[in-house]
Design an enzyme around this catalytic site. Sequence first.
Site, PDB file in Angstrom:
ATOM      1  N   GLU A  99       0.829  -1.194   0.000  1.00 58.20           N
ATOM      2  CA  GLU A  99       0.000   0.000   0.000  1.00 58.20           C
ATOM      3  C   GLU A  99       0.869   1.252   0.000  1.00 58.20           C
ATOM      4  O   GLU A  99       1.898   1.299   0.660  1.00 58.20           O
ATOM      5  CB  GLU A  99      -0.920   0.019   1.220  1.00 58.20           C
ATOM      6  CG  GLU A  99      -1.927  -1.114   1.243  1.00 58.20           C
ATOM      7  CD  GLU A  99      -2.798  -1.098   2.483  1.00 58.20           C
ATOM      8  OE1 GLU A  99      -2.923  -0.024   3.112  1.00 58.20           O
ATOM      9  OE2 GLU A  99      -3.345  -2.158   2.830  1.00 58.20           O
TER      10      GLU A  99
ATOM     11  N   CYS B 254      -2.883   1.018   8.200  1.00 56.56           N
ATOM     12  CA  CYS B 254      -1.926   0.335   7.335  1.00 56.56           C
ATOM     13  C   CYS B 254      -2.236  -1.153   7.236  1.00 56.56           C
ATOM     14  O   CYS B 254      -2.398  -1.834   8.248  1.00 56.56           O
ATOM     15  CB  CYS B 254      -0.521   0.543   7.892  1.00 56.56           C
ATOM     16  SG  CYS B 254       0.763  -0.075   6.811  1.00 56.56           S
TER      17      CYS B 254
END
Length: 357
Positions: free
Chosen positions: A102, A336
């Site tokens: 990501e 996250c």
Amino acid sequence: MSSPTTPASTPLRIDDLRQRLRALGAKPCHEDRVLRSWLQAAPLDSGARRRRAEDFLPLGVRDDLPALQADLDALAAVRAEHPGGDGSARLLVALADGQTVESVLLPRDGLCVSTQVGCAVGCVFCMTGREGLLRQVGSAEIVAQVVLARARRRVKKVVFMGMGEPAHNLDNVLEAIDLLGTVGDIGHKNLVFSTVGDPRVFERLPRQAVKPALALSLHTSRADLRAELLPRAPRLTPDELVELGEDYARATGYPIQYQWTLIEGVNDSPAEMDGIVRLLKGKYAIMNMIPYNTVSELGFKRPDWARAEALARELHARGVLTKLRDSAGQDIDGGCGQLRARSLADPSQPLRRMPRP
């Protein structure tokens, strides 16, 4: 150099790209010119439209540009873009071997990048740590995340705070930082190395030509609680971590950014606020207090925003420069590892895509 279109046993590094160019007759100035074009998300042959390619690149390099461009494009690709209402956008980035990481486009020209697929630290409040470490991200793959972001918007700051512990991939991360801080035209203090605290960081970073700013994940003033929250982090006490951070801050002239993920009922007590003051008052430091991004699977809670504001005001009044930061992307699974986990759990889920400019 093996082509990134076929996964290699080790991730691609910037040095591999430089060696490829060198073998084609490039001098350091030629290497930098090609890498600078890539870092600006510009076609590698764009200079030919302004001046003749033969004026500045050796023939072997010119002949290889189409193949090199294809290999660089294959390093990473955006699988999905999730825009947030705060101006952020979370990118699910597919690497050449099918693994995903990501990146987050942040407000005010910032970008958060990942340095590992998974993470070995195992922070109990983090989704990324649940799957452990799958592999390192090569320095070229780290930089490729910046290139993908710059194809969408301006990037003037890069923070190494995405998936993974940068200290556990130190060679690749420092190689990427060196490139971004030189031919990438990013100010050194705008390259932010985030870590739970590893002695190797404090040994290596002061010796680098490009010295990044440092963000240290503190999260608690208690050594016993820190061992519970960060079970596989190096056994540095909060006092030891702050002492090492202060040395680096004084050596570089950049204040240390201490990260405090504020979790309701875990590290938001009056005793913890006293601990922060004890540790950081008088230090060259900034306390970044970040209310937790709730992950339903993990059981921790985000505190009330008004309470978080009150705590930040209290610390500031007691002599600790404190910034209350609402982590970007609250409405787009901002924690996250959440987007990656969701995509793995349900690959067929419709993805919201952001139009490219």
